[in-house]
Structures are given as C-alpha cells and as structure tokens.
Write an enzyme that holds these catalytic residues in place. Sequence first.
Site, PDB file in Angstrom:
ATOM      1  CE1 TYR A 441       0.936   0.097   4.360  1.00 45.38           C
ATOM      2  CE2 TYR A 441      -1.315  -0.550   4.831  1.00 45.38           C
ATOM      3  CZ  TYR A 441      -0.042  -0.258   5.266  1.00 45.38           C
ATOM      4  OH  TYR A 441       0.242  -0.335   6.603  1.00 45.38           O
ATOM      5  CD  GLU A 442      -0.195   5.825   1.736  1.00 42.06           C
ATOM      6  OE1 GLU A 442       0.176   6.581   0.819  1.00 42.06           O
ATOM      7  OE2 GLU A 442      -1.204   6.032   2.412  1.00 42.06           O
ATOM      8  N   GLY A 443       1.434   2.950  -2.573  1.00 38.37           N
ATOM      9  CA  GLY A 443       2.286   2.800  -3.752  1.00 38.37           C
ATOM     10  C   GLY A 443       3.156   1.578  -3.605  1.00 38.37           C
TER      11      GLY A 443
END
Length: 596
Positions: A441-443
């Site tokens: 997550y978050e890229g």
Amino acid sequence: MADYQAPLRDIRFVLNEVFDAPSLWASMPRLAENVDADTADAILEEAGKIAGGVLAPLNREADEQGCQWQDGEVTTPEGFREAYQTLLEGGWIGLGGNPEFGGMGMPKTLVAQYEEMTQGANMAFGLAPMLTAGACLALDAHGSQELKEKYLPNMYSGVWSGAMDLTEPHAGTDLGIIRTKAEPNDDGSYNVTGTKIFITWGEHDMAENIVHLVLAKLPDAPKGPKGISLFLVPKFLVNEDGSLGDRNSLACGSLEKKMGIKASATCVMNFDGARGWLVGEPNKGLAAMFTMMNYERLGVGIQGLGAMEASLQSAREYALERLQSRAPTGKQAPEKAADPIIVHPDVRRMLLTMKGFVEGGRAFSTYVAQWLDMAKYSDDDADRAKADAMVALLTPVAKAFLTDRGLDACVTGQQVFGGHGYIREWGQEQLVRDVRITQIYEGANGIQALDLMGRKIVANEGRFFELFAEDVAAFIEANQGDAALAPYLEPLAASLERLADVTEAVIEAAVDDPNEVGAASVEYLDLFGLTALAYMWVRIVKAAAPKAEGDTSGFYTGKLKTARFYFERLLPRTVSLAEGIRSGSEAMMDLTADEF
C-alpha cells in the site's frame, strides 16, 4: 515471545548524538518555539510507555479477534476504543499538526520516533492515527480557511478521525481511470457517488465522526490524472455551530478478509450522492494528495522499521534462552544440557543482519525526516529548495527499502525460532503477515522503484542524485582524519561511486531503450538503499566511537561491531546489484508472452 519495549535508548542516540536534532530545531524559529531537547525527551518517554504498556498488550488478541462488520457498522477489537481514548487524551494524534488549529507543531524528526514506537507495538491500531494525520496534512495544506477551521481542531484532537479514499476496484496505481463522480450543488457543495476499496479505517467505532478525503471527477473534468479533484466527505454532516448533524449518504459495504493487520478495518466504502466539499482547486486533487504522500510513504517505511524492531527484540530474547547443541568451539554453558543458540554462527548472522538494518534504518528514517523538517520550516529559500529535492529523491527509497527489509527481517526473526516461529502464540508469524502489506500500500514497492528511477533520476538527468552524492562526499571529505572512521570511509566512497556509475549508465541507456528504466528500477533502489544505510552507519560510528572506550553497557561497542558486520557482510551486495543493472533490459524483455 518478548514483550515489546520501545527502543528509547537507541532513539535518543539517533536523535541527539548522531543527528543533534535539537540544534536543527533551534536553528528554525518556527520549530524552536514549539520544541526543545527537554520537551522532546518527555514526549519520547511518554510515547514509549503508551507503546509498551497500552498498545503492545492488545496486539495478539486483537489479531485473533479482528474487526467485525454488521449492517454497515464496524466494531473494533476489545481494548481498541480505550487505547484510542488514551491517544485522544494526550493529544497524540495532533503531535505534528498545525498549532493554529490545535496541533502541537512537533517536527517530523520527533514524530517519526513516536510513529515507530506505535507501529512496532501494534501496527493495525497504529494505522488509525497515521491516516488521520495524513488527512490533516492534506487538508491543512490545500483546504479553505473555512474547512480547516471547521474540521482540523476535532481531527487533531482525535474526536474525529480521517481516512483517505483513493483506490477503486478497477483503478489502483492508475488513478487517472477512477469513476467516482462529484456533481456540484447550488450551495457550493458536491454530491459524491462511487465505490472505493482498501480504505483503511474507513469505518469504525473509536471516533465520533470520520472525515473522508475522496478522489473524484467533476462532470467536465479532463481525462486522465489531470482530471482528478479532492473532496472532503464526512460520515456525519457538521452543523454551522460545529455540532454533528445528519448521517451522510455513505456506508461501509464490507470488510476485506486479509492476510494480516486483521485488527485494522479495511473497508469497501460506498458513496451514494454523499455531500462533500472541494479541497484545493478543481482537477488538482492528485497534487493535494501528494502533499501528504511524502509523509505517509515515510510513515509506511517506518512501519517496516517498527516491525523489524519488534521481530528483533523477540528473536534476540529467544536466542539467548533457547538451548540447542553446543558451540563449535566447545561448551559455553557446561552447567546446562546445551548452549543457547546465540553461540551458533548462523544465528548470529541472522540477528546481526536484522540489527544492521534496524539500527541503520532508524538512522535513515530520521535523516529523511530532517529533510522534511527543513523543507517545511526553514526560512532560507535555497535550503528549502534543496530539502524539497532531497525529500523527492529519498522518499521512495525510505518507503520501499525499509519495508522490503522489514519483511526480510521478520522472516529472519521467524527463522531464529525454528518451528516455534511458525506457531501463532510466539508472535513472529503475525509480524510476517502484518508487515507484508507495507510493501503494497501507499504505492507498491515496484512503483516506488519506478518513481525513483524514472522521475527522480532519469527525468532530471540525475540532478537530485547529485545532491545526495554531494552530501555523502562532503561527509567523507570532512572526516578523513578520524581514525575511527578509517575502515569505513573508503568502502563508503567506493559504494557511492558504484551507485553514481550505475546512475549515469541507466540515464544514458534509457535514451535509446525505454525499458531500461523499468528493468533497472528495483535493483537500483536496493543499491541506493544499501549505500544510504552505509552512510548512516558511518555517521553512527562517528557518534559512538568516542564513547566506546570504557563502555560497560555494550551499547557503543555494539554499534561499532555491528557497523563492521554491515560493511563486511551486507554492503558487498551492492556489487552484484550493480552488475545486474548494467546487463540491461534485453534478457528481461526477450521472452514473448507465450514463452512465459
């Protein structure tokens, strides 16, 4: 399993002795009025007590229990509401927030240490204040004065929490193809309609209201990422006097069943004409989101660091107590049936690898946080511009390298336990499951590597990289006469030169072959991360060496010996990484799809 204890001794060492953070804070008037060494120390002490005494004891049972969904409502695990109230009462959620609206205005160099303790103690719970802080950051930077006055005080206090609603079932990394729509109303509000998935703490019972920051498209929006706007959509509408009004037209449709962080509510959120308000300018939503991304992505890297620390603490205690076989050099504990497994070289290899990445990673996260503080608080335009560039360069490294090593370290810690590491009661398997999401997550980390290689290196022909290289080179030059650093400066310089050569090679190759960026990116980020941590370890040695003589605690001598291990056993990995990158993209791209 060892009870998690906040690593306050090492945190203080990094802040005060390696980086002298109080001097940095004192040099910037806007920080100096909020924090000094004594204030920081008191905050760290109290944060450590909460992490070890309140959050960590909840971690395992909360994982077993998980969050429960029924008819759109989410119930958190036992003890979470009380723990959240503890954070609320202490003002912890607004620790780094804008004092104008009730935040404490603390620097990221300090907030990063609090975040590590919270995430290391209980990652699933720690996501709640982390997401609220991120939402506050975006709102404070881009929201209207009216929105900030109406929402930030209650968000900083924790009475209301925040959530970030980006991803859709068909649109993850490629946000340009989102379908959520925002139709304007006559009163300046918008009706937001669409479905978002993977929304961390999008619904729960710990706060009175949940403020969603939602990416959506206006009716006349351009196609692609340039047509995305950001909207504030509260769970409960807020009256003019600040009291809560009617329930908004949004609901949690379900909770995801996940590999890890089971005590965190990962929600499917349905918006059915929910009233929202524009944050920032129309069609500039991604820019608003990216304001908080540097902070949030460093925060995710810190999650990986916190998990590494928790795994190391547990594995170290187990290795000191578990009796199996005898040392290769003969009995070390003749009064016992066998020796503790810490006598065995391979167990030491595992523990030292973990220790090298944990303690080097803690220094690196603090190093990145310093640049964030300079970018935000410095009164010098040139210093802010340089800091912005350094943050852009280092953020994907901090996110991806620390979380990749986080999983590696937790698996290694599990391996120290042998079969017991696979059993739930010892806690190592939970750390493996929980930390895995940090790479996604978050890229996702592959995207972080592409961002580093493509945007931060190739697109600007290495200008950001030159700033980092100059910082390392200046340190090497300034410390040539330090005898304690003599064994390390030359290999650090060689690793930096290797990284610089590879950087130049990829920039040149990418002119003729667009695949070079993607082919090199992941290995390049690892090469960068290993070199950056080598720089951190030299700085650690510089701080520790003068105090090592006569050190009876083993703290400073342990730093010097771990540095030696890092340079002799871990940093040489840069050689093979560099060779792989130089081989180019052909071997990777030669297969047809059918040949897979």
